[in-house]
Scaffold this motif. Structure first.
Motif, PDB file in Angstrom:
ATOM      1  N   GLY A  94       0.826  -1.202   0.000  1.00 44.59           N
ATOM      2  CA  GLY A  94       0.000   0.000   0.000  1.00 44.59           C
ATOM      3  C   GLY A  94       0.859   1.251   0.000  1.00 44.59           C
ATOM      4  N   GLN A  95       1.905   1.251   0.789  1.00 46.70           N
ATOM      5  CA  GLN A  95       2.789   2.418   0.855  1.00 46.70           C
ATOM      6  C   GLN A  95       3.485   2.641  -0.485  1.00 46.70           C
ATOM      7  OE1 GLN A  95       4.780   0.654   4.110  1.00 46.70           O
ATOM      8  NE2 GLN A  95       2.929   0.846   5.346  1.00 46.70           N
ATOM      9  N   TYR A  96       3.806   1.544  -1.133  1.00 48.47           N
ATOM     10  CA  TYR A  96       4.413   1.597  -2.465  1.00 48.47           C
ATOM     11  C   TYR A  96       3.452   2.274  -3.462  1.00 48.47           C
ATOM     12  CZ  TYR A  96       6.229  -0.743  -6.764  1.00 48.47           C
ATOM     13  OH  TYR A  96       6.722  -1.047  -8.009  1.00 48.47           O
ATOM     14  N   ILE A  97       2.196   1.879  -3.406  1.00 48.00           N
ATOM     15  CA  ILE A  97       1.200   2.447  -4.313  1.00 48.00           C
ATOM     16  C   ILE A  97       1.012   3.936  -4.047  1.00 48.00           C
ATOM     17  CG2 ILE A  97      -1.271   2.475  -4.854  1.00 48.00           C
ATOM     18  CD1 ILE A  97      -1.269  -0.563  -4.366  1.00 48.00           C
ATOM     19  N   ILE A  98       0.854   4.290  -2.775  1.00 48.82           N
ATOM     20  CA  ILE A  98       0.594   5.694  -2.452  1.00 48.82           C
ATOM     21  C   ILE A  98       1.804   6.557  -2.821  1.00 48.82           C
ATOM     22  CG2 ILE A  98       0.060   7.306  -0.585  1.00 48.82           C
ATOM     23  CD1 ILE A  98      -2.267   5.496  -1.328  1.00 48.82           C
ATOM     24  N   LEU A 132       3.386   8.878   4.940  1.00 54.74           N
ATOM     25  CA  LEU A 132       2.070   9.190   5.509  1.00 54.74           C
ATOM     26  C   LEU A 132       1.216   7.933   5.636  1.00 54.74           C
ATOM     27  CD1 LEU A 132       1.177  12.543   3.697  1.00 54.74           C
ATOM     28  CD2 LEU A 132       1.870  12.219   6.077  1.00 54.74           C
ATOM     29  N   TRP A 133       1.288   7.079   4.604  1.00 51.25           N
ATOM     30  CA  TRP A 133       0.494   5.844   4.640  1.00 51.25           C
ATOM     31  C   TRP A 133       0.992   4.928   5.756  1.00 51.25           C
ATOM     32  CZ3 TRP A 133      -3.858   6.402   2.397  1.00 51.25           C
ATOM     33  CH2 TRP A 133      -4.672   5.314   2.077  1.00 51.25           C
ATOM     34  N   GLY A 134       2.308   4.989   6.042  1.00 47.68           N
ATOM     35  CA  GLY A 134       2.863   4.209   7.145  1.00 47.68           C
ATOM     36  C   GLY A 134       2.558   4.844   8.489  1.00 47.68           C
ATOM     37  N   LEU A 135       2.366   6.161   8.455  1.00 51.05           N
ATOM     38  CA  LEU A 135       2.095   6.885   9.703  1.00 51.05           C
ATOM     39  C   LEU A 135       0.726   6.516  10.275  1.00 51.05           C
ATOM     40  CD1 LEU A 135       3.422   9.078  11.498  1.00 51.05           C
ATOM     41  CD2 LEU A 135       2.178  10.788  10.176  1.00 51.05           C
ATOM     42  N   ILE A 136      -0.208   6.159   9.400  1.00 52.36           N
ATOM     43  CA  ILE A 136      -1.565   5.831   9.879  1.00 52.36           C
ATOM     44  C   ILE A 136      -1.526   4.670  10.872  1.00 52.36           C
ATOM     45  CG2 ILE A 136      -3.891   5.137   9.201  1.00 52.36           C
ATOM     46  CD1 ILE A 136      -3.373   6.509   6.496  1.00 52.36           C
ATOM     47  N   ILE A 149      -0.051  -4.692  12.363  1.00 52.33           N
ATOM     48  CA  ILE A 149      -0.060  -5.748  11.337  1.00 52.33           C
ATOM     49  C   ILE A 149      -1.347  -5.628  10.528  1.00 52.33           C
ATOM     50  CG2 ILE A 149      -0.102  -8.240  10.903  1.00 52.33           C
ATOM     51  CD1 ILE A 149       1.202  -8.753  13.482  1.00 52.33           C
ATOM     52  N   LEU A 150      -2.453  -5.543  11.275  1.00 50.29           N
ATOM     53  CA  LEU A 150      -3.753  -5.623  10.620  1.00 50.29           C
ATOM     54  C   LEU A 150      -4.110  -4.317   9.943  1.00 50.29           C
ATOM     55  CD1 LEU A 150      -5.227  -7.528  13.622  1.00 50.29           C
ATOM     56  CD2 LEU A 150      -4.516  -8.491  11.443  1.00 50.29           C
ATOM     57  N   VAL A 151      -3.802  -3.193  10.593  1.00 54.07           N
ATOM     58  CA  VAL A 151      -4.134  -1.916   9.972  1.00 54.07           C
ATOM     59  C   VAL A 151      -3.321  -1.731   8.687  1.00 54.07           C
ATOM     60  CG1 VAL A 151      -4.106   0.584  10.237  1.00 54.07           C
ATOM     61  CG2 VAL A 151      -4.773  -0.851  12.160  1.00 54.07           C
ATOM     62  N   SER A 152      -2.034  -2.059   8.742  1.00 54.69           N
ATOM     63  CA  SER A 152      -1.225  -1.847   7.532  1.00 54.69           C
ATOM     64  C   SER A 152      -1.708  -2.756   6.403  1.00 54.69           C
ATOM     65  CB  SER A 152       0.264  -2.062   7.823  1.00 54.69           C
ATOM     66  OG  SER A 152       0.522  -3.375   8.246  1.00 54.69           O
ATOM     67  N   LEU A 153      -2.148  -3.973   6.755  1.00 54.71           N
ATOM     68  CA  LEU A 153      -2.662  -4.879   5.721  1.00 54.71           C
ATOM     69  C   LEU A 153      -3.966  -4.345   5.128  1.00 54.71           C
ATOM     70  CD1 LEU A 153      -2.395  -7.582   4.227  1.00 54.71           C
ATOM     71  CD2 LEU A 153      -3.653  -8.663   6.071  1.00 54.71           C
ATOM     72  N   MET A 154      -4.854  -3.857   5.995  1.00 53.14           N
ATOM     73  CA  MET A 154      -6.130  -3.306   5.495  1.00 53.14           C
ATOM     74  C   MET A 154      -5.867  -2.120   4.568  1.00 53.14           C
ATOM     75  SD  MET A 154      -8.479  -5.168   6.649  1.00 53.14           S
ATOM     76  CE  MET A 154      -7.433  -6.564   6.869  1.00 53.14           C
ATOM     77  N   LEU A 155      -4.859  -1.338   4.911  1.00 54.00           N
ATOM     78  CA  LEU A 155      -4.582  -0.149   4.112  1.00 54.00           C
ATOM     79  C   LEU A 155      -4.084  -0.499   2.705  1.00 54.00           C
ATOM     80  CD1 LEU A 155      -3.070   2.258   6.776  1.00 54.00           C
ATOM     81  CD2 LEU A 155      -5.166   2.590   5.477  1.00 54.00           C
ATOM     82  N   VAL A 156      -3.607  -1.722   2.532  1.00 52.68           N
ATOM     83  CA  VAL A 156      -3.220  -2.139   1.175  1.00 52.68           C
ATOM     84  C   VAL A 156      -4.455  -2.161   0.276  1.00 52.68           C
ATOM     85  CG1 VAL A 156      -2.255  -3.966  -0.254  1.00 52.68           C
ATOM     86  CG2 VAL A 156      -1.288  -3.520   1.992  1.00 52.68           C
ATOM     87  N   TYR A 157      -5.551  -2.724   0.802  1.00 47.85           N
ATOM     88  CA  TYR A 157      -6.776  -2.804  -0.006  1.00 47.85           C
ATOM     89  C   TYR A 157      -7.301  -1.414  -0.308  1.00 47.85           C
ATOM     90  CZ  TYR A 157      -6.707  -7.531   1.956  1.00 47.85           C
ATOM     91  OH  TYR A 157      -6.343  -8.775   2.338  1.00 47.85           O
ATOM     92  N   VAL A 158      -7.221  -0.550   0.696  1.00 52.30           N
ATOM     93  CA  VAL A 158      -7.681   0.816   0.488  1.00 52.30           C
ATOM     94  C   VAL A 158      -6.846   1.465  -0.622  1.00 52.30           C
ATOM     95  CG1 VAL A 158      -8.006   3.064   1.562  1.00 52.30           C
ATOM     96  CG2 VAL A 158      -8.463   0.991   2.866  1.00 52.30           C
ATOM     97  N   ALA A 159      -5.524   1.286  -0.531  1.00 50.59           N
ATOM     98  CA  ALA A 159      -4.637   1.886  -1.532  1.00 50.59           C
ATOM     99  C   ALA A 159      -4.930   1.336  -2.919  1.00 50.59           C
ATOM    100  CB  ALA A 159      -3.179   1.631  -1.147  1.00 50.59           C
ATOM    101  N   ASN A 281       1.233  -2.037  -9.807  1.00 50.91           N
ATOM    102  CA  ASN A 281       1.905  -2.653  -8.662  1.00 50.91           C
ATOM    103  C   ASN A 281       1.817  -4.158  -8.845  1.00 50.91           C
ATOM    104  OD1 ASN A 281      -0.945  -2.488  -8.301  1.00 50.91           O
ATOM    105  ND2 ASN A 281      -0.668  -3.276  -6.252  1.00 50.91           N
ATOM    106  N   VAL A 282       2.939  -4.814  -8.835  1.00 48.85           N
ATOM    107  CA  VAL A 282       2.876  -6.251  -9.118  1.00 48.85           C
ATOM    108  C   VAL A 282       3.268  -7.065  -7.889  1.00 48.85           C
ATOM    109  CG1 VAL A 282       3.093  -6.203 -11.610  1.00 48.85           C
ATOM    110  CG2 VAL A 282       5.138  -6.001 -10.235  1.00 48.85           C
ATOM    111  N   GLY A 283       2.916  -6.559  -6.705  1.00 47.52           N
ATOM    112  CA  GLY A 283       3.147  -7.345  -5.504  1.00 47.52           C
ATOM    113  C   GLY A 283       4.538  -7.219  -4.903  1.00 47.52           C
ATOM    114  N   TYR A 284       5.296  -6.197  -5.325  1.00 46.23           N
ATOM    115  CA  TYR A 284       6.636  -6.016  -4.754  1.00 46.23           C
ATOM    116  C   TYR A 284       6.585  -5.881  -3.238  1.00 46.23           C
ATOM    117  CZ  TYR A 284       9.035  -5.291  -9.229  1.00 46.23           C
ATOM    118  OH  TYR A 284       9.583  -5.459 -10.462  1.00 46.23           O
TER     119      TYR A 284
END
Lengths: 359, 310, 360
Positions: A94-98, A132-136, A149-159, A281-284
């Motif tokens: 997610g951070q990569y995408i943002i 910023l995406w990591g700051l959340i 763990i869970l918030v950062s994973l959820m934020l991937v879907y949001v991104a 984004n190809v899953g890096y």
């Protein structure tokens, strides 16, 4: 009876030997798989591991190895710092995408203005976006105690949804005949993260990855912050006495890994990838987690692990072409490699005792 | 019953079917996580279950055997994960991701001979006159047996975790494996069992996709369902009854946005698709606030390896 | 210099490796393909691979084909294409829209290699493009659906709001309307080419809205299964024939047939007449196949559909023939006029009568 006994210190010998053992085990198991599929196993292994490095056209493939490995190494270096401290950012994707969206948006907004400082500004914005995406998750963890763990994973879907929205909406190429995806930054000189020397594959992202390896090495081995990070991970209670402020550490680790992931996204979108599309984004970000663990959370290990992963991708494509192996067989092969590498790591941290005698 | 151009009864009956695969997978993963293991390989187990279930059903002609085969294959994948993480003490996050990669590849190899084949059909459960009851008939009595099985499994899981001694041990292992070990419980055995159950349910969910929902075998057909199951477990804050709500919510949003489109509304699809995940984060935060001084929502030992020191 | 010498040597070993045949043919033409999906997707990439096999069959040991599947669009595509070129392939097919810029880049680097990009709009000295007029098949589907629908509602599962899909929706609507003035079309955007679960939901949503025809621009058979379950709902196969669902719900299909094109272009490369062209073939050139119309369709409707097919194939009739207005009521085509291919290829509006907004 077989028992495991934890070593007081990770074994130096095994930490260098197990990856080799794992690769050899993979070659045997993978060879079997290829033989079952009716291919010559020796040739398949040679095509995957040898040809990209020393076979025909190796110049090109070696350069591509750097291109493929760079984002993995850059992201994994940042993640490793947090993992050492027991802070689990698994949302690097997610951070990569943002990061990519932030940096690319700047270029697309000012297009076609040319200026030398556009690209540096994009890199900074990319890092800020990822940060910023990591700051959340960091703030949620510090303020509310919510699992990062869970918030950062959820934020991937949001991104990912945000990325699709951008690719079909605001960032869509106005000259793209209605097709989704942004302008190609490769055609925009000030924004293009081009090869620095033709034919080497080295772009700014590769240099940044190498820089990250050195910087993280210095940080972790030679700096008081690195000491605190390691203590926090290994002995959280003792860490307080060593002057560790948990909140600060959490914010630092998630922001650092977010910023590096964001930069990786920017280097990729402005260089090899070129465009914001809904699937650029190809899953890096996920693969980098594997790379971080394969590299034992050590910068030099990550460098090697990143290159090894890249090799299996490039060699895998070669095997498809030369031998007609299906890409599914390559995925299985990669999966086996990871299993063996992760599994044999046991020997680094534990001794195997046979017999019932107590140690 | 039509509200704003949307037939609510159809929507509910639709999302019950739509949510079944992720509900099954999420319930399984929930049990695994309750025992303290984070298995990110749900997608890999689901797709292996999908292909194995399909292959079994086509070869034997029996969809029931197909579901059994799917569950067994999912459990086998989970045992691979268990051996690596519980015996070889590998990192759970990385191993789970590797399991997904492995599963996607393996399923494609196994599935080659089954491409383009149609599986034996699974009919609806014949409820007779019950299914003619207005409203409730469509919602409750118009599905295939796996939908009911999934609801039953949620109930059983709920009761197991809440009321049984084995469930208590499982939770104890997930909260504090050292203490559980000191009390004489076999931490690794409990976790392996929980993982196997999780894998079996993921496999069942995958088989539901390939045998009923699509029904055909195609490479990569789970298309991210396993990842949604992971999100649902978090949303549910590790409670089976909430997983049911979560699965219906996640499935429901997709169904709803498509229904809104069909009814002629112009909606921002991507922003709406984002909503359940944002909501999950909000739920997580609220839970953390509520549990600030009490019990944490997440199993305390989640994701940590256990090694008996003596 | 040395690139030349090893090319010949690797070419020889690859012949043996790729086909298992002895390397007796003097200098077979090497033809490479990259696919965005796995060849087992039973849809887009599968159809391209079927065509590759047909070409291989046609030319025997005069050509050697190889492919890389599951190539993500982006940097990996550029590497895969370069790999194919370095491997000595002289004709390379890039079979997805998202490979466009990568193909342009690689074509620049290998001026002596011929490239072909599917569904894109960028050409070069050594880069041709090809696409199929899928909307021609949609015109036939529209006719059948317009005649047969009882509810006068036709559902359409759109993949992405891109010109190819917009053409399809418009073609269906125009032809359904022609035979049934009361017909309506409802569009649902799935934002995916392949996601069985979502496609099933989309189909269910359309059926719930009263549609008794569900047309899909996505590749899985999930909508077919939904339609079957619902009873009196009809569908058309997409990309592949989906014959397993015939005679009902699948009443016909639009099949991607790349075989005639691949055979033609490889033949031209073999005899040295290959030119970088933009090909947009339809029913007439065999690139758009119409799957058998099943017995669920009344005989007179079937006859009408087949007649339309013949008129499109012969070029006598263009599915977009004026008078036609755009959705906002503005003039598009005057009586008897047909659009330029360039304009059609970038179609980004609905025609008058289609309800709903085209997402921007």
């Amino acid at each position: 009876m077989i028992r495991l006994v934890k070593r007081p210190m990770p074994s130096k010998f095994w930490s260098w030997t197990t990856p080799l053992v794992a690769v050899i085990a993979t070659m045997i198991a993978g060879g079997l798989l290829f033989a079952i599929l009716g291919k010559n196993p020796v040739e398949a292994i040679r095509v995957i591991f040898w040809d990209p490095l020393f076979g025909p056209n190796a110049d090109y493939f070696r350069s591509q190895l750097l291109v493929k490995a760079a984002p993995l190494i850059l992201i994994a270096c940042g993640l490793a710092v947090g993992f050492r401290a027991g802070i689990w950012n698994i949302g690097a994707e997610g951070q990569y995408i943002i990061g990519a969206i932030f940096g690319a948006s700047l270029a697309l907004a000012v297009y076609p203005a040319e200026s030398w400082f556009l690209f540096p500004a994009m890199v900074v914005l990319g890092a800020i976006g990822g940060l910023l995406w990591g700051l959340i998750p960091a703030l949620l963890k510090v303020v509310f105690g919510t699992s990062e763990i869970l918030v950062s994973l959820m934020l991937v879907y949001v991104a990912q949804n945000l990325l699709a929205y951008m690719a079909f909406g605001p960032l869509k190429n106005p000259e793209g005949y209605g097709f989704p995806g942004s302008r190609n930054l490769q055609g925009y000189p000030s924004a293009f993260n081009d090869e620095l020397m033709a034919g080497t594959g080295v772009h700014w992202g590769v240099l940044a990855a190498l820089g990250a390896v050195v910087a993280i090495y210095v940080l972790m081995q030679r700096h008081i912050a690195g000491f605190r990070i390691r203590v926090a991970g290994e002995a959280p209670r003792a860490a307080r006495y060593a002057g560790v402020v948990p909140a600060r550490l959490i914010v630092f680790c998630l922001c650092l890994s977010g910023a590096l992931a964001g930069m990786a996204g920017l280097f990729e979108v402005s260089g090899p990838s070129g465009q914001i599309t809904d699937s650029f984004n190809v899953g890096y970000g996920y693969t980098a987690i594997i790379v971080a663990f394969l590299g034992r959370l050590h910068p030099v290990g990550i460098l090697l692990a990143g290159l090894l992963m890249a090799l299996t991708y490039i060699g895998g494509d070669m095997a498809q072409l030369m031998l007609g192996l299906p890409s599914a067989a390559i995925q299985v092969f990669q999966g086996m490699l990871l299993f063996f590498l992760l599994g044999f790591d046991l020997l680094t941290n534990y001794r195997i005792r046979i017999g019932g005698a107590r140690a | 019953m039509i509200i704003g151009g949307i037939d609510i009864i159809t929507l509910i009956s639709m999302l019950m079917v739509a949510s079944t695969p992720v509900l099954l997978a999420a319930t399984g993963e929930l049990v695994a996580e309750k025992s303290g293991v984070l298995n990110l390989g749900v997608e890999g187990m689901m797709i292996t279950g999908a292909v194995a279930g399909f292959a079994t059903a086509v070869s034997t002609g029996s969809p029931v055997l197909g579901f059994v085969g799917g569950a067994l294959a999912g459990a086998a994948m989970a045992m691979l994960f268990a051996i690596l993480t519980q015996v070889f003490l590998s990192n759970q996050t990385a191993t789970g991701l590797a399991l997904t990669l492995f599963g996607l590849g393996l399923s494609a190899l196994i599935g080659k001979p089954f491409e383009g084949v149609r599986p034996p059909a699974t009919g609806k459960v014949p409820f007779g006159p019950l299914s003619d009851i207005p409203v409730l008939g469509r919602i409750l009595f118009s599905h295939d047996w796996v939908v009911y099985l999934s609801l039953l499994l949620v109930a059983v899981t709920w009761a197991f975790l809440k009321f049984t001694r084995a469930g208590l041990i499982l939770r104890a292992v997930g909260e504090n494996h050292d203490a559980a070990h000191a009390l004489g419980y076999r931490v690794i055995a409990v976790r392996c069992a929980a993982l196997a159950f999780g894998g079996a349910l993921a496999g069942l969910g995958g088989a539901y996709l390939s045998l009923i929902r699509v029904p055909q075998w195609t490479e990569g057909m789970t298309a991210g369902a396993g990842w949604i199951a992971l999100a649902i477990v978090v949303f549910a804050s590790w409670r089976p009854e909430r997983a049911l709500i979560g699965a219906y919510l996640f499935g429901g949003i997709t169904a709803l946005q498509l229904q809104l489109q069909a009814a002629g509304y112009a909606i921002p699809v991507h922003l709406l698709s984002m909503a359940p995940y944002v909501l999950t984060i909000v739920v997580l935060v609220l839970l953390s606030v509520v549990h600030r001084r009490g019990v944490q929502a997440a199993p305390a030992a989640l994701g940590r390896s256990f090694h008996a020191a003596s | 210099m040395n690139r030349r010498s090893f090319l010949t040597s690797t070419a020889a070993t690859a012949v043996v490796a790729a086909s298992g045949l002895p390397a007796r043919a003097a200098d077979p033409l090497k033809v490479g393909f990259i696919y965005v999906g796995p060849v087992g997707d039973m849809g887009w990439s599968y159809q391209h691979d079927q065509a590759r096999l047909a070409a291989q069959q046609e030319y025997g040991d005069r050509i050697v084909t190889s492919y890389i599947e599951n190539v993500p669009e982006g940097p990996d595509a550029e590497r895969a294409l370069t790999q194919l070129a370095l491997q000595g392939n002289q004709l390379i097919f890039a079979t997805s829209f998202g490979f466009m810029d990568a193909t342009v880049n690689v074509a620049k680097k290998f001026p002596n290699v011929k490239f072909e990009h599917a569904t894109g709009y960028k050409q070069a000295e050594n880069l041709a493009t090809y696409d199929a007029r899928f909307y021609e098949g949609r015109a036939i589907q529209g006719t059948i659906a317009g005649r047969m629908t009882k509810t006068n509602k036709i559902g359409y599962i759109g993949s992405f709001p891109i010109p190819e899909v917009v053409q399809g929706i418009n073609a269906v609507y125009i032809h359904a309307k022609k035979v049934n003035p009361d017909v309506e079309i409802k569009v649902v955007w799935a934002y995916t080419w392949f996601d069985p679960a979502k496609e099933a939901d989309a189909a269910a949503a359309l059926i719930a809205e009263g549609c008794d025809f569900v047309l899909q621009h996505t590749d899985s058979t999930a909508p077919q299964a939904k339609a079957q379950e619902a009873g009196n709902v009809f569908t058309f196969g997409q990309a592949s024939d989906m014959i397993a669902f015939a005679p009902k719900p699948r009443v016909s299909s639009t099949i991607d047939h790349w075989d005639p094109y691949y055979i033609k272009r490889i033949g031209e490369a073999l005899d040295g007449t290959w030119k970088p062209e933009a090909t947009w073939g339809g029913i007439g050139t065999g690139m758009v196949g119409i799957g058998e119309i099943s017995d669920a369709v009344p005989a007179e409707v079937k006859e009408e559909a087949l007649a339309l097919k013949d008129r499109i194939a012969s070029g006598e009739y263009h599915p977009f023939t004026g008078p036609l207005k755009k959705q906002d009521g503005s003039e598009w085509l005057a009586e008897g006029a047909t659009p330029e291919d360039g304009e059609l290829a970038g179609m980004n509006f609905f025609v008058e009568g289609v309800s709903g907004e085209l997402p921007k």
